[in-house]
Scaffold this motif. Structure first.
Motif, PDB file in Angstrom:
ATOM      1  N   VAL A  22       0.936  -1.253  -0.027  1.00 18.30           N
ATOM      2  CA  VAL A  22       0.106  -0.003  -0.014  1.00 18.30           C
ATOM      3  C   VAL A  22       1.084   1.217  -0.002  1.00 18.30           C
ATOM      4  O   VAL A  22       0.842   2.158  -0.769  1.00 18.30           O
ATOM      5  N   ASN A  23       1.962   1.277   0.655  1.00 18.36           N
ATOM      6  CA  ASN A  23       3.019   2.527   0.846  1.00 18.36           C
ATOM      7  C   ASN A  23       3.617   2.547  -0.450  1.00 18.36           C
ATOM      8  O   ASN A  23       3.596   3.889  -0.848  1.00 18.36           O
ATOM      9  N   ARG A  24       3.899   1.664  -1.299  1.00 16.96           N
ATOM     10  CA  ARG A  24       4.617   1.767  -2.464  1.00 16.96           C
ATOM     11  C   ARG A  24       3.514   2.359  -3.595  1.00 16.96           C
ATOM     12  O   ARG A  24       3.692   3.072  -4.239  1.00 16.96           O
ATOM     13  N   LYS A  25       2.290   1.753  -3.447  1.00 16.20           N
ATOM     14  CA  LYS A  25       1.192   2.301  -4.370  1.00 16.20           C
ATOM     15  C   LYS A  25       0.790   3.803  -4.097  1.00 16.20           C
ATOM     16  O   LYS A  25       0.678   4.654  -4.924  1.00 16.20           O
ATOM     17  N   LEU A  26       0.909   4.270  -2.686  1.00 10.66           N
ATOM     18  CA  LEU A  26       0.668   5.554  -2.544  1.00 10.66           C
ATOM     19  C   LEU A  26       1.970   6.617  -2.921  1.00 10.66           C
ATOM     20  O   LEU A  26       1.542   7.865  -3.477  1.00 10.66           O
ATOM     21  N   LYS A  27       2.941   6.097  -2.772  1.00  5.35           N
ATOM     22  CA  LYS A  27       3.968   6.762  -3.358  1.00  5.35           C
ATOM     23  C   LYS A  27       3.880   7.020  -5.031  1.00  5.35           C
ATOM     24  O   LYS A  27       4.386   7.990  -5.334  1.00  5.35           O
ATOM     25  N   GLN A  28       3.541   5.872  -5.500  1.00  2.98           N
ATOM     26  CA  GLN A  28       3.468   6.009  -7.015  1.00  2.98           C
ATOM     27  C   GLN A  28       2.384   7.094  -7.396  1.00  2.98           C
ATOM     28  O   GLN A  28       2.433   7.468  -8.573  1.00  2.98           O
ATOM     29  N   LEU A  29       1.367   7.246  -6.785  1.00  2.00           N
ATOM     30  CA  LEU A  29       0.116   7.988  -7.046  1.00  2.00           C
ATOM     31  C   LEU A  29       0.287   9.462  -6.478  1.00  2.00           C
ATOM     32  O   LEU A  29      -0.457  10.244  -6.351  1.00  2.00           O
ATOM     33  N   THR A  30       1.386   9.903  -6.008  1.00  3.17           N
ATOM     34  CA  THR A  30       1.497  11.195  -5.532  1.00  3.17           C
ATOM     35  C   THR A  30       1.748  12.220  -6.857  1.00  3.17           C
ATOM     36  O   THR A  30       2.186  11.740  -7.707  1.00  3.17           O
ATOM     37  N   PRO A  31       1.366  13.527  -6.723  1.00  3.61           N
ATOM     38  CA  PRO A  31       1.401  14.154  -7.973  1.00  3.61           C
ATOM     39  C   PRO A  31       2.837  14.281  -8.736  1.00  3.61           C
ATOM     40  O   PRO A  31       2.928  14.352  -9.901  1.00  3.61           O
ATOM     41  N   GLU A  32       3.884  14.363  -7.705  1.00  3.55           N
ATOM     42  CA  GLU A  32       5.298  14.674  -8.212  1.00  3.55           C
ATOM     43  C   GLU A  32       5.540  13.272  -8.953  1.00  3.55           C
ATOM     44  O   GLU A  32       6.086  13.455 -10.242  1.00  3.55           O
ATOM     45  N   SER A  33       5.075  12.122  -8.538  1.00  4.30           N
ATOM     46  CA  SER A  33       5.617  10.759  -9.200  1.00  4.30           C
ATOM     47  C   SER A  33       4.894  10.781 -10.392  1.00  4.30           C
ATOM     48  O   SER A  33       5.466  10.387 -11.434  1.00  4.30           O
ATOM     49  N   LEU A  34       3.567  11.089 -10.305  1.00  2.00           N
ATOM     50  CA  LEU A  34       2.750  11.049 -11.623  1.00  2.00           C
ATOM     51  C   LEU A  34       3.451  12.093 -12.600  1.00  2.00           C
ATOM     52  O   LEU A  34       3.423  11.647 -13.869  1.00  2.00           O
ATOM     53  N   ALA A  35       3.720  13.135 -12.221  1.00  2.00           N
ATOM     54  CA  ALA A  35       4.098  14.191 -13.450  1.00  2.00           C
ATOM     55  C   ALA A  35       5.825  13.615 -13.743  1.00  2.00           C
ATOM     56  O   ALA A  35       5.787  13.802 -15.040  1.00  2.00           O
ATOM     57  N   ALA A  36       6.460  13.077 -12.986  1.00  2.00           N
ATOM     58  CA  ALA A  36       7.778  12.476 -13.423  1.00  2.00           C
ATOM     59  C   ALA A  36       7.417  11.368 -14.400  1.00  2.00           C
ATOM     60  O   ALA A  36       7.988  11.269 -15.505  1.00  2.00           O
ATOM     61  N   THR A  37       6.701  10.449 -14.348  1.00  2.00           N
ATOM     62  CA  THR A  37       6.151   9.257 -15.027  1.00  2.00           C
ATOM     63  C   THR A  37       5.600   9.855 -16.599  1.00  2.00           C
ATOM     64  O   THR A  37       6.231   9.289 -17.343  1.00  2.00           O
ATOM     65  N   ALA A  38       4.804  10.795 -16.075  1.00  4.36           N
ATOM     66  CA  ALA A  38       4.277  11.277 -17.712  1.00  4.36           C
ATOM     67  C   ALA A  38       5.202  11.944 -18.443  1.00  4.36           C
ATOM     68  O   ALA A  38       5.363  11.868 -19.615  1.00  4.36           O
ATOM     69  N   ALA A  39       6.301  12.744 -17.747  1.00 12.03           N
ATOM     70  CA  ALA A  39       7.414  13.378 -18.411  1.00 12.03           C
ATOM     71  C   ALA A  39       8.132  12.540 -19.263  1.00 12.03           C
ATOM     72  O   ALA A  39       8.706  12.613 -20.313  1.00 12.03           O
ATOM     73  N   ASN A  40       8.439  11.308 -18.419  1.00 12.07           N
ATOM     74  CA  ASN A  40       9.449  10.268 -18.800  1.00 12.07           C
ATOM     75  C   ASN A  40       8.887   9.609 -20.036  1.00 12.07           C
ATOM     76  O   ASN A  40       9.335   9.183 -21.137  1.00 12.07           O
ATOM     77  N   LYS A  41       7.440   9.215 -20.241  1.00 10.31           N
ATOM     78  CA  LYS A  41       6.708   8.617 -21.348  1.00 10.31           C
ATOM     79  C   LYS A  41       6.766   9.593 -22.285  1.00 10.31           C
ATOM     80  O   LYS A  41       6.870   9.227 -23.563  1.00 10.31           O
ATOM     81  N   ALA A  42       6.580  10.795 -21.980  1.00 12.61           N
ATOM     82  CA  ALA A  42       6.544  11.833 -23.253  1.00 12.61           C
ATOM     83  C   ALA A  42       7.787  12.080 -23.759  1.00 12.61           C
ATOM     84  O   ALA A  42       7.957  11.925 -25.079  1.00 12.61           O
ATOM     85  N   LEU A  43       8.959  11.919 -23.136  1.00 10.49           N
ATOM     86  CA  LEU A  43      10.179  11.785 -23.716  1.00 10.49           C
ATOM     87  C   LEU A  43      10.522  10.700 -24.533  1.00 10.49           C
ATOM     88  O   LEU A  43      11.081  10.691 -25.432  1.00 10.49           O
ATOM     89  N   GLU A  44      10.196   9.591 -24.077  1.00 15.12           N
ATOM     90  CA  GLU A  44      10.256   8.188 -24.712  1.00 15.12           C
ATOM     91  C   GLU A  44       9.496   8.318 -26.031  1.00 15.12           C
ATOM     92  O   GLU A  44       9.960   8.152 -27.242  1.00 15.12           O
ATOM     93  N   THR A  45       8.417   8.903 -26.114  1.00 12.82           N
ATOM     94  CA  THR A  45       7.372   8.744 -27.188  1.00 12.82           C
ATOM     95  C   THR A  45       8.100   9.835 -28.306  1.00 12.82           C
ATOM     96  O   THR A  45       7.847   9.462 -29.482  1.00 12.82           O
ATOM     97  N   GLY A  46       8.402  11.027 -27.637  1.00 10.09           N
ATOM     98  CA  GLY A  46       9.082  11.938 -28.559  1.00 10.09           C
ATOM     99  C   GLY A  46      10.488  11.512 -29.190  1.00 10.09           C
ATOM    100  O   GLY A  46      10.485  11.606 -30.596  1.00 10.09           O
TER     101      GLY A  46
END
Length: 110
Positions: A22-46
């Motif tokens: 549960v703690n790992r999942k909560l850390k993955q769902l923080t706004p900073e973590s979600l933003a970092a994940t989205a940025a990494n995916k955008a860079l890979e896609t680009g």
């Protein structure tokens, strides 16, 4: 007594495991973590899109050169024609009047 100790230990282990998950999942769902994940995916896609675009451009250039060679052979053209020199518009080359110089002195008109 052994049964109670076994089930107590099993319950503690399951609780620790569930709490960790549960703690790992909560850390993955923080706004900073979600933003970092989205940025990494955008860079890979680009990067993937850029590579595909470059490959497409290279393929187009190669096929264009091949097709031009085929057309030149079919039409009997030996070499590329000479292109005329670029012409300048006469209005741009008008030098009858001296160039105007502008001053940026604000006190000039007062």
């Amino acid at each position: 007594m052994f049964r109670r100790t076994f089930w107590f230990t099993t319950g503690v282990a399951a609780g620790v495991w569930a709490t960790t998950k549960v703690n790992r999942k909560l850390k993955q769902l923080t706004p900073e973590s979600l933003a970092a994940t989205a940025a990494n995916k955008a860079l890979e896609t680009g990067a993937r899109l850029k590579d595909r675009a470059v490959d497409f451009a290279v393929d187009v250039r190669d096929n264009m050169a091949r097709r031009e060679a085929e057309l030149e052979d079919a039409l009997g053209i030996e070499s590329a024609p000479e292109l005329p020199a670029p012409r300048r518009i006469a209005a741009i080359e008008n030098t009858t009047y001296p160039p105007t110089t502008y001053t940026y002195n604000r006190n000039e008109d007062h």
